[in-house]
Design a protein around this motif. Structure first.
Motif, PDB file in Angstrom:
ATOM      1  N   ASP A 129      18.839  22.897   2.602  1.00 57.41           N
ATOM      2  CA  ASP A 129      20.117  23.019   1.900  1.00 57.41           C
ATOM      3  C   ASP A 129      21.282  22.915   2.878  1.00 57.41           C
ATOM      4  OD1 ASP A 129      18.877  23.311  -0.511  1.00 57.41           O
ATOM      5  OD2 ASP A 129      19.086  25.494  -0.602  1.00 57.41           O
ATOM      6  N   ARG A 130      22.283  22.153   2.499  1.00 54.35           N
ATOM      7  CA  ARG A 130      23.502  22.006   3.289  1.00 54.35           C
ATOM      8  C   ARG A 130      24.636  21.619   2.354  1.00 54.35           C
ATOM      9  NH1 ARG A 130      24.353  16.342   5.437  1.00 54.35           N
ATOM     10  NH2 ARG A 130      22.824  14.990   4.403  1.00 54.35           N
ATOM     11  N   SER A 131      25.852  21.741   2.829  1.00 53.96           N
ATOM     12  CA  SER A 131      27.009  21.452   1.986  1.00 53.96           C
ATOM     13  C   SER A 131      27.418  19.988   2.121  1.00 53.96           C
ATOM     14  CB  SER A 131      28.188  22.346   2.382  1.00 53.96           C
ATOM     15  OG  SER A 131      27.883  23.704   2.132  1.00 53.96           O
ATOM     16  N   VAL A 132      27.571  19.324   0.971  1.00 53.37           N
ATOM     17  CA  VAL A 132      27.998  17.926   0.934  1.00 53.37           C
ATOM     18  C   VAL A 132      29.018  17.750  -0.197  1.00 53.37           C
ATOM     19  CG1 VAL A 132      25.814  17.082   1.867  1.00 53.37           C
ATOM     20  CG2 VAL A 132      26.117  17.238  -0.616  1.00 53.37           C
TER      21      VAL A 132
ATOM     22  N   PHE B 182      32.631  16.576  -6.474  1.00 58.67           N
ATOM     23  CA  PHE B 182      31.683  17.677  -6.608  1.00 58.67           C
ATOM     24  C   PHE B 182      31.336  18.225  -5.218  1.00 58.67           C
ATOM     25  CE2 PHE B 182      31.116  15.463 -10.572  1.00 58.67           C
ATOM     26  CZ  PHE B 182      30.749  16.437 -11.491  1.00 58.67           C
ATOM     27  N   PHE B 183      31.378  19.541  -5.068  1.00 55.25           N
ATOM     28  CA  PHE B 183      30.942  20.210  -3.850  1.00 55.25           C
ATOM     29  C   PHE B 183      29.554  20.773  -4.110  1.00 55.25           C
ATOM     30  CE2 PHE B 183      35.549  20.313  -3.933  1.00 55.25           C
ATOM     31  CZ  PHE B 183      35.888  19.867  -2.658  1.00 55.25           C
ATOM     32  N   CYS B 184      28.594  20.349  -3.312  1.00 55.06           N
ATOM     33  CA  CYS B 184      27.198  20.721  -3.560  1.00 55.06           C
ATOM     34  C   CYS B 184      26.598  21.403  -2.336  1.00 55.06           C
ATOM     35  CB  CYS B 184      26.376  19.482  -3.888  1.00 55.06           C
ATOM     36  SG  CYS B 184      27.039  18.469  -5.244  1.00 55.06           S
TER      37      CYS B 184
ATOM     38  N   GLU C 164      19.547  20.807  -6.132  1.00 50.58           N
ATOM     39  CA  GLU C 164      19.752  20.811  -7.580  1.00 50.58           C
ATOM     40  C   GLU C 164      21.198  20.468  -7.919  1.00 50.58           C
ATOM     41  OE1 GLU C 164      18.861  20.610 -11.371  1.00 50.58           O
ATOM     42  OE2 GLU C 164      17.390  20.884  -9.751  1.00 50.58           O
ATOM     43  N   GLU C 165      22.137  20.979  -7.144  1.00 51.89           N
ATOM     44  CA  GLU C 165      23.544  20.655  -7.387  1.00 51.89           C
ATOM     45  C   GLU C 165      23.821  19.184  -7.114  1.00 51.89           C
ATOM     46  OE1 GLU C 165      25.480  25.063  -6.399  1.00 51.89           O
ATOM     47  OE2 GLU C 165      25.708  23.421  -4.976  1.00 51.89           O
ATOM     48  N   VAL C 166      23.155  18.620  -6.116  1.00 46.31           N
ATOM     49  CA  VAL C 166      23.300  17.190  -5.825  1.00 46.31           C
ATOM     50  C   VAL C 166      22.779  16.369  -7.000  1.00 46.31           C
ATOM     51  CG1 VAL C 166      22.491  15.313  -4.340  1.00 46.31           C
ATOM     52  CG2 VAL C 166      23.230  17.470  -3.324  1.00 46.31           C
ATOM     53  N   ARG C 167      21.635  16.758  -7.536  1.00 46.72           N
ATOM     54  CA  ARG C 167      21.065  16.053  -8.696  1.00 46.72           C
ATOM     55  C   ARG C 167      22.028  16.097  -9.886  1.00 46.72           C
ATOM     56  NH1 ARG C 167      15.472  15.157  -9.033  1.00 46.72           N
ATOM     57  NH2 ARG C 167      14.268  15.875  -7.211  1.00 46.72           N
ATOM     58  N   THR C 168      22.566  17.266 -10.147  1.00 47.08           N
ATOM     59  CA  THR C 168      23.467  17.441 -11.286  1.00 47.08           C
ATOM     60  C   THR C 168      24.734  16.613 -11.113  1.00 47.08           C
ATOM     61  OG1 THR C 168      22.632  19.675 -11.656  1.00 47.08           O
ATOM     62  CG2 THR C 168      24.768  19.125 -12.646  1.00 47.08           C
ATOM     63  N   ALA C 169      25.314  16.637  -9.920  1.00 49.83           N
ATOM     64  CA  ALA C 169      26.543  15.882  -9.658  1.00 49.83           C
ATOM     65  C   ALA C 169      26.308  14.381  -9.803  1.00 49.83           C
ATOM     66  CB  ALA C 169      27.069  16.205  -8.268  1.00 49.83           C
ATOM     67  N   PHE C 170      25.197  13.910  -9.255  1.00 46.47           N
ATOM     68  CA  PHE C 170      24.872  12.486  -9.369  1.00 46.47           C
ATOM     69  C   PHE C 170      24.734  12.080 -10.835  1.00 46.47           C
ATOM     70  CE2 PHE C 170      21.939   8.887  -9.591  1.00 46.47           C
ATOM     71  CZ  PHE C 170      22.481   8.017  -8.653  1.00 46.47           C
ATOM     72  N   GLY C 171      24.051  12.910 -11.602  1.00 44.45           N
ATOM     73  CA  GLY C 171      23.879  12.614 -13.022  1.00 44.45           C
ATOM     74  C   GLY C 171      25.187  12.607 -13.791  1.00 44.45           C
ATOM     75  N   SER C 172      26.126  13.457 -13.374  1.00 45.16           N
ATOM     76  CA  SER C 172      27.427  13.518 -14.043  1.00 45.16           C
ATOM     77  C   SER C 172      28.303  12.318 -13.712  1.00 45.16           C
ATOM     78  CB  SER C 172      28.159  14.804 -13.651  1.00 45.16           C
ATOM     79  OG  SER C 172      27.442  15.943 -14.060  1.00 45.16           O
TER      80      SER C 172
ATOM     81  N   TYR D  27      30.002  17.819   4.209  1.00 47.64           N
ATOM     82  CA  TYR D  27      31.166  18.664   3.955  1.00 47.64           C
ATOM     83  C   TYR D  27      31.853  18.960   5.279  1.00 47.64           C
ATOM     84  CZ  TYR D  27      34.005  22.696   2.699  1.00 47.64           C
ATOM     85  OH  TYR D  27      35.061  23.551   2.530  1.00 47.64           O
ATOM     86  N   LEU D  28      33.139  18.638   5.344  1.00 52.48           N
ATOM     87  CA  LEU D  28      33.903  18.837   6.572  1.00 52.48           C
ATOM     88  C   LEU D  28      34.495  20.243   6.582  1.00 52.48           C
ATOM     89  CD1 LEU D  28      35.742  15.393   6.606  1.00 52.48           C
ATOM     90  CD2 LEU D  28      33.850  16.088   8.099  1.00 52.48           C
ATOM     91  N   VAL D  29      34.150  21.013   7.587  1.00 48.50           N
ATOM     92  CA  VAL D  29      34.643  22.383   7.709  1.00 48.50           C
ATOM     93  C   VAL D  29      36.000  22.366   8.399  1.00 48.50           C
ATOM     94  CG1 VAL D  29      34.217  24.648   8.730  1.00 48.50           C
ATOM     95  CG2 VAL D  29      32.305  23.303   7.813  1.00 48.50           C
ATOM     96  N   GLY D  30      36.977  22.999   7.769  1.00 51.88           N
ATOM     97  CA  GLY D  30      38.298  23.075   8.376  1.00 51.88           C
ATOM     98  C   GLY D  30      39.393  22.969   7.335  1.00 51.88           C
ATOM     99  N   ALA D  31      40.619  23.258   7.749  1.00 51.10           N
ATOM    100  CA  ALA D  31      41.767  23.143   6.847  1.00 51.10           C
ATOM    101  C   ALA D  31      42.086  21.678   6.602  1.00 51.10           C
ATOM    102  CB  ALA D  31      42.977  23.854   7.444  1.00 51.10           C
ATOM    103  N   GLU D  32      42.653  21.416   5.426  1.00 47.36           N
ATOM    104  CA  GLU D  32      43.011  20.042   5.064  1.00 47.36           C
ATOM    105  C   GLU D  32      44.512  19.838   5.220  1.00 47.36           C
ATOM    106  OE1 GLU D  32      42.840  17.261   1.086  1.00 47.36           O
ATOM    107  OE2 GLU D  32      41.062  18.462   1.582  1.00 47.36           O
TER     108      GLU D  32
END
Length: 419
Positions: A149-152, A166-168, A172-180, A200-205
């Protein structure tokens, strides 16, 4: 290109929607008339209300044939042509190149709109970027994601307004986002046949808003954003604060943004670049080859005296003055924050009971009401669903910070009267 005798020179704007609707009056003030070019027969509904037809000589609608559109534009003999909203970027490249006007050209046009190609192109130029994949099928996406598991982040290849992001953090969250995403239409009415998945890039935007002229870039304004984990969204934009021009962060961000512009061939006109400052340094989120959206330049103008809008007009109407002023940094006269109010639920809006408390804040400047009482309120999950944007301005930074925090507190229980 010469101007017909006795007529004011004409500037053509492709899709003068959203913030770009404020360009034409500035061109008028400098002695230019404006022609509107519409890239789609039916623009997305999200842009409709912002268009100001009274600011234009006429509207030329692009029906798909470039030659026909060029023929319709020809009688106006425009001396400049630029993109307004994001959907007009590619057509503006085609038309400005064909008319032999200042242009970003078509060679890298796709990379300026396709979010996957954008990052790939910037990375190929030697600029550090996020790890990513373009996925048309779930198996290849899951193979890239891996077993741990990692953040993407998953998002459409072409969209705007943070639609479909989508932040995953799990498979399972990746599967759901792709399907959406796959098979659905984006906010711009484009079918999503693939998705972009990025680490997922860690840091302020941050935002870096620029205007370029013949490959030379000027930073009009920089903003640091604040995000919240709310309404099921990991990073929902809660607000943005104008930064002073000089500083260690600003120097890093500006240099990186310029390298992105160079890599994408953005040599002329405005650009809105979103970056994250990670522990490894700046990394690109995305760049739009057009003015910053959400009417943020209007707040900038009140804070520093001018904005990306004025600099865009200056570049196209007086290149010598642009070059002469390009070496002078902006100065913050009043500190500024744009507060994004966040609706917690759907329903018909009856009223904003605490709006008067917002207006009473010492630094209150303006409020942009996107959802009026009597209209349907949507739970805020992206840039399309903010009910209010509150502009704060004050000479003292601490006053703005105080009111920003107060606005964030008010934006809770009892702020929305919803049926």
């Amino acid at each position: 290109m010469s101007t017909p005798q006795g007529r004011r020179p004409v500037v053509a704007i492709v899709d003068a929607f959203s913030t770009a609707s404020h360009l034409a009056p500035l061109f008028h003030a400098r002695g230019y008339d404006c022609l509107h070019v519409q890239s789609l027969e039916q623009p997305p509904a999200v842009f409709g209300a912002s268009f100001r037809p009274q600011d234009f000589l006429a509207t030329v609608v692009h029906h798909g044939e470039v030659a026909d559109t060029l023929a319709a534009i020809a009688p106006y003999a425009p001396v400049a042509l630029l993109a307004g909203a994001e959907i007009g970027v590619e057509l503006a490249d085609v038309l400005s190149e064909a008319l032999d006007l200042r242009t970003n050209g078509t060679a890298l046009s796709t990379a300026r709109r396709d979010k996957f190609r954008m990052v790939e192109t910037v990375g190929a130029a030697g600029v550090p970027v996020a790890d990513q994949i373009l996925a048309t099928d779930l198996d290849s996406l899951l193979a890239w994601y891996g077993d741990t598991d990692r953040s993407v982040v998953l998002k459409p290849v072409r969209s705007a307004l943070n639609d479909g992001v989508f932040f995953c953090s799990t498979e399972e969250e990746v599967r759901t986002a792709f399907g959406s995403l796959v098979g659905a239409d984006s906010a711009l009415g484009l079918r999503n046949d693939a998705v972009v998945a990025q680490e997922y890039l860690v840091g302020a935007e941050y935002y870096v808003n620029t205007v370029s002229l013949d490959g030379k870039h000027y930073v009009c304004d920089l903003w640091k954003t604040q995000h919240l984990g709310v309404n099921g969204v990991r990073d929902l934009l809660g607000g943005s604060a104008l930064m002073v021009r000089q500083g260690p962060e600003q120097d890093l961000l500006a240099a990186y943004a310029f390298s992105v512009l160079d890599a994408l061939g953005i040599e002329n006109g405005p650009a809105h670049t979103e970056l994250k400052l990670t522990p490894q340094g700046p990394r690109l989120v995305e760049t739009g080859a057009r003015v910053c959206g959400a009417m943020l330049p209007l707040l900038t103008r009140n804070a520093i005296g001018e904005s990306q809008l004025e600099w865009t007009v200056l570049a196209y109407t007086d290149p010598e003055a642009f070059e002469a002023r390009r070496h002078t940094d902006y100065e913050v006269v009043r500190h500024a924050v744009c507060v994004n109010m966040i609706a917690p639920e759907d329903g018909k809006l009856v009223d904003y009971p605490k709006l008067s408390a917002l207006r009473a804040l010492e630094s209150f400047h303006d409020v942009l009401v996107k959802v009026q009482p009597g209209e349907e309120l949507s739970r805020t999950v992206n840039d399309l669903t903010y009910p209010l944007l509150v502009h704060l301005l004050h000479e003292v930074e601490g006053v703005v910070t105080h009111d920003y925090m107060t606005a964030r507190y008010l934006d809770g229980e009892g702020f929305y009267d919803v049926v």
